[in-house]
Design a protein around this motif. Structure first.
Motif, PDB file in Angstrom:
ATOM      1  N   UNK A  86      -3.879 -14.744  -1.193  1.00  0.00           N
ATOM      2  CA  UNK A  86      -4.109 -15.543   0.010  1.00  0.00           C
ATOM      3  C   UNK A  86      -3.882 -17.030  -0.242  1.00  0.00           C
ATOM      4  N   UNK A  87      -4.308 -17.488  -1.412  1.00  0.00           N
ATOM      5  CA  UNK A  87      -4.241 -18.919  -1.691  1.00  0.00           C
ATOM      6  C   UNK A  87      -2.849 -19.352  -2.132  1.00  0.00           C
ATOM      7  N   UNK A  88      -2.277 -18.616  -3.104  1.00  0.00           N
ATOM      8  CA  UNK A  88      -0.992 -19.030  -3.674  1.00  0.00           C
ATOM      9  C   UNK A  88       0.195 -18.206  -3.185  1.00  0.00           C
ATOM     10  N   UNK A  89      -0.040 -17.257  -2.296  1.00  0.00           N
ATOM     11  CA  UNK A  89       1.071 -16.503  -1.744  1.00  0.00           C
ATOM     12  C   UNK A  89       1.514 -15.326  -2.576  1.00  0.00           C
ATOM     13  N   UNK A  90       0.855 -15.057  -3.700  1.00  0.00           N
ATOM     14  CA  UNK A  90       1.176 -13.919  -4.559  1.00  0.00           C
ATOM     15  C   UNK A  90      -0.068 -13.605  -5.386  1.00  0.00           C
ATOM     16  N   UNK A  91      -0.280 -12.338  -5.741  1.00  0.00           N
ATOM     17  CA  UNK A  91      -1.497 -11.970  -6.474  1.00  0.00           C
ATOM     18  C   UNK A  91      -1.427 -12.396  -7.935  1.00  0.00           C
ATOM     19  N   UNK A  92      -2.585 -12.446  -8.573  1.00  0.00           N
ATOM     20  CA  UNK A  92      -2.606 -12.724 -10.007  1.00  0.00           C
ATOM     21  C   UNK A  92      -2.647 -11.429 -10.820  1.00  0.00           C
ATOM     22  N   UNK A  93      -2.602 -10.275 -10.133  1.00  0.00           N
ATOM     23  CA  UNK A  93      -2.552  -8.985 -10.819  1.00  0.00           C
ATOM     24  C   UNK A  93      -1.581  -8.061 -10.103  1.00  0.00           C
ATOM     25  N   UNK A  94      -0.695  -7.453 -10.861  1.00  0.00           N
ATOM     26  CA  UNK A  94       0.271  -6.504 -10.317  1.00  0.00           C
ATOM     27  C   UNK A  94       0.106  -5.165 -11.016  1.00  0.00           C
ATOM     28  N   UNK A  95       0.255  -4.090 -10.264  1.00  0.00           N
ATOM     29  CA  UNK A  95       0.195  -2.755 -10.847  1.00  0.00           C
ATOM     30  C   UNK A  95       1.290  -1.888 -10.242  1.00  0.00           C
ATOM     31  N   UNK A  96       2.020  -1.208 -11.109  1.00  0.00           N
ATOM     32  CA  UNK A  96       3.090  -0.298 -10.695  1.00  0.00           C
ATOM     33  C   UNK A  96       2.691   1.105 -11.122  1.00  0.00           C
ATOM     34  N   UNK A  97       2.803   2.071 -10.199  1.00  0.00           N
ATOM     35  CA  UNK A  97       2.474   3.457 -10.519  1.00  0.00           C
ATOM     36  C   UNK A  97       3.615   4.366 -10.093  1.00  0.00           C
ATOM     37  N   UNK A  98       3.784   5.451 -10.847  1.00  0.00           N
ATOM     38  CA  UNK A  98       4.779   6.460 -10.505  1.00  0.00           C
ATOM     39  C   UNK A  98       4.296   7.808 -11.019  1.00  0.00           C
ATOM     40  N   UNK A  99       4.575   8.866 -10.265  1.00  0.00           N
ATOM     41  CA  UNK A  99       4.261  10.231 -10.674  1.00  0.00           C
ATOM     42  C   UNK A  99       5.563  10.990 -10.841  1.00  0.00           C
ATOM     43  N   UNK A 100       5.728  11.642 -12.003  1.00  0.00           N
ATOM     44  CA  UNK A 100       6.997  12.278 -12.359  1.00  0.00           C
ATOM     45  C   UNK A 100       6.770  13.762 -12.640  1.00  0.00           C
ATOM     46  N   UNK A 101       7.098  14.629 -11.675  1.00  0.00           N
ATOM     47  CA  UNK A 101       6.943  16.065 -11.907  1.00  0.00           C
ATOM     48  C   UNK A 101       7.856  16.528 -13.039  1.00  0.00           C
ATOM     49  N   UNK A 102       7.333  17.364 -13.919  1.00  0.00           N
ATOM     50  CA  UNK A 102       8.147  17.934 -14.988  1.00  0.00           C
ATOM     51  C   UNK A 102       8.364  17.032 -16.177  1.00  0.00           C
ATOM     52  N   UNK A 103       7.938  15.774 -16.096  1.00  0.00           N
ATOM     53  CA  UNK A 103       8.123  14.859 -17.223  1.00  0.00           C
ATOM     54  C   UNK A 103       7.026  15.068 -18.256  1.00  0.00           C
ATOM     55  N   UNK A 104       7.371  14.842 -19.534  1.00  0.00           N
ATOM     56  CA  UNK A 104       6.397  15.029 -20.605  1.00  0.00           C
ATOM     57  C   UNK A 104       6.579  13.943 -21.648  1.00  0.00           C
ATOM     58  N   UNK A 204      -2.349 -29.532  -4.456  1.00  0.00           N
ATOM     59  CA  UNK A 204      -1.807 -28.845  -5.629  1.00  0.00           C
ATOM     60  C   UNK A 204      -1.490 -27.377  -5.370  1.00  0.00           C
ATOM     61  N   UNK A 205      -2.319 -26.729  -4.543  1.00  0.00           N
ATOM     62  CA  UNK A 205      -2.063 -25.326  -4.218  1.00  0.00           C
ATOM     63  C   UNK A 205      -0.766 -25.186  -3.437  1.00  0.00           C
ATOM     64  N   UNK A 206      -0.567 -26.054  -2.459  1.00  0.00           N
ATOM     65  CA  UNK A 206       0.669 -25.995  -1.667  1.00  0.00           C
ATOM     66  C   UNK A 206       1.887 -26.264  -2.528  1.00  0.00           C
ATOM     67  N   UNK A 207       1.767 -27.193  -3.472  1.00  0.00           N
ATOM     68  CA  UNK A 207       2.884 -27.494  -4.356  1.00  0.00           C
ATOM     69  C   UNK A 207       3.171 -26.342  -5.322  1.00  0.00           C
ATOM     70  N   UNK A 208       2.120 -25.606  -5.722  1.00  0.00           N
ATOM     71  CA  UNK A 208       2.295 -24.531  -6.696  1.00  0.00           C
ATOM     72  C   UNK A 208       2.798 -23.230  -6.073  1.00  0.00           C
ATOM     73  N   UNK A 209       2.649 -23.066  -4.755  1.00  0.00           N
ATOM     74  CA  UNK A 209       3.000 -21.787  -4.123  1.00  0.00           C
ATOM     75  C   UNK A 209       4.433 -21.335  -4.390  1.00  0.00           C
ATOM     76  N   UNK A 210       5.466 -22.183  -4.227  1.00  0.00           N
ATOM     77  CA  UNK A 210       6.836 -21.704  -4.481  1.00  0.00           C
ATOM     78  C   UNK A 210       7.039 -21.262  -5.935  1.00  0.00           C
ATOM     79  N   UNK A 211       6.494 -22.041  -6.869  1.00  0.00           N
ATOM     80  CA  UNK A 211       6.641 -21.703  -8.281  1.00  0.00           C
ATOM     81  C   UNK A 211       5.951 -20.374  -8.591  1.00  0.00           C
ATOM     82  N   UNK A 212       4.726 -20.204  -8.079  1.00  0.00           N
ATOM     83  CA  UNK A 212       3.978 -18.982  -8.352  1.00  0.00           C
ATOM     84  C   UNK A 212       4.640 -17.774  -7.704  1.00  0.00           C
TER      85      UNK A 212
END
Length: 244
Positions: A86-104, A204-212
């Motif tokens: 909300x503040x900087x326009x992007x989260x400070x934590x990212x999580x990627x998940x995937x489920x792969x049938x048949x993979x081992x 400072x928050x407004x200035x940092x948003x594009x970089x973040x």
């Protein structure tokens, strides 16, 4: 495998996409972007309300590897939430998940370690390496990264997460320095105390948003590419081993 947040519980609610499922325009765009990034190709335009079979057929016709497209379709969207988003326009934590049938998991886990460290450009440590589980982590001054691979009812689940709270603070500090420099060229010094304090908090928050935001886009793509790389290794492991 749940050591130090390296991976999720076996049943996390994530499910692989069925061949008949129809994808929205945004989902189609993300799936093809990830696949094109993985192969160094321009993204293939496709309409919305498209099934996985449609995507695979189009990929074959355009010379994209349909296996990469299929793996890309298994990746869940990474949604940005929390105060940082909300503040900087992007989260400070990212999580990627995937489920792969048949993979081992392959017997030799070194391929997984090399793929993770090559993609992230950081050295880490294996925290779990059981018969069906794998966990890897790294901690650095401004954040941490976790990789977890666990069995689930619908297939092997891959989870990659990055916590960059320290980077968030760094972005705000850079914005503060920038505003301190700019304030010498603006009439901030003539403001009353309260507006002056507010300007040094908000500006400072407004200035940092594009970089973040740019940093977050690069991070998200790196995590997605890592998930695709791991999916390929896991599927090769599944083909190399007899059915369990």
């Amino acid at each position: 495998m749940t050591q130090d947040g390296a991976g999720p519980p076996a049943d996390s609610g994530a499910t692989p996409p069925s061949p008949a499922r129809r994808f929205t325009e945004g989902e189609v765009s993300d799936i093809l972007r990830r696949a094109a990034d993985a192969e160094g190709r321009a993204a293939l335009p496709m309409p919305a309300d498209t099934t996985l079979d449609d995507l695979l057929a189009a990929a074959r016709g355009a010379g994209l590897d349909p296996d990469v497209v299929r793996r890309s379709s298994a990746i869940e969207p990474s949604r940005g939430r929390g105060p940082a988003a909300l503040i900087l326009g992007a989260p400070d934590r990212r999580e990627i998940r995937a489920v792969l049938p048949g993979a081992r998991l392959p017997e030799d886990r070194q391929a997984l370690v090399e793929a993770v460290e090559r993609s992230l450009g950081r050295r880490g440590e294996v925290v779990e390496s059981g018969p069906e589980d794998f966990g890897w982590r790294e901690d650095h001054t401004a954040g941490r990264t976790r990789v977890g691979i666990t069995p689930g009812k619908d297939g092997t689940e891959v989870r990659v997460s990055a916590d960059r709270a320290g980077h968030y603070l760094g972005a705000w500090f850079l914005g503060l320095l920038g505003w301190a420099l700019l304030s010498g060229l603006t009439p901030v010094g003539s403001l009353a105390l309260l507006p002056k304090i507010i300007s040094f908090v908000v500006a400072p928050i407004l200035l940092a948003r594009p970089w973040w935001s740019r940093r977050d886009r690069r991070l998200r793509r790196r995590l997605e590419q890592l998930a695709l790389d791991l999916a390929g290794i896991l599927e090769e492991g599944g083909r190399a081993l007899p059915p369990g």
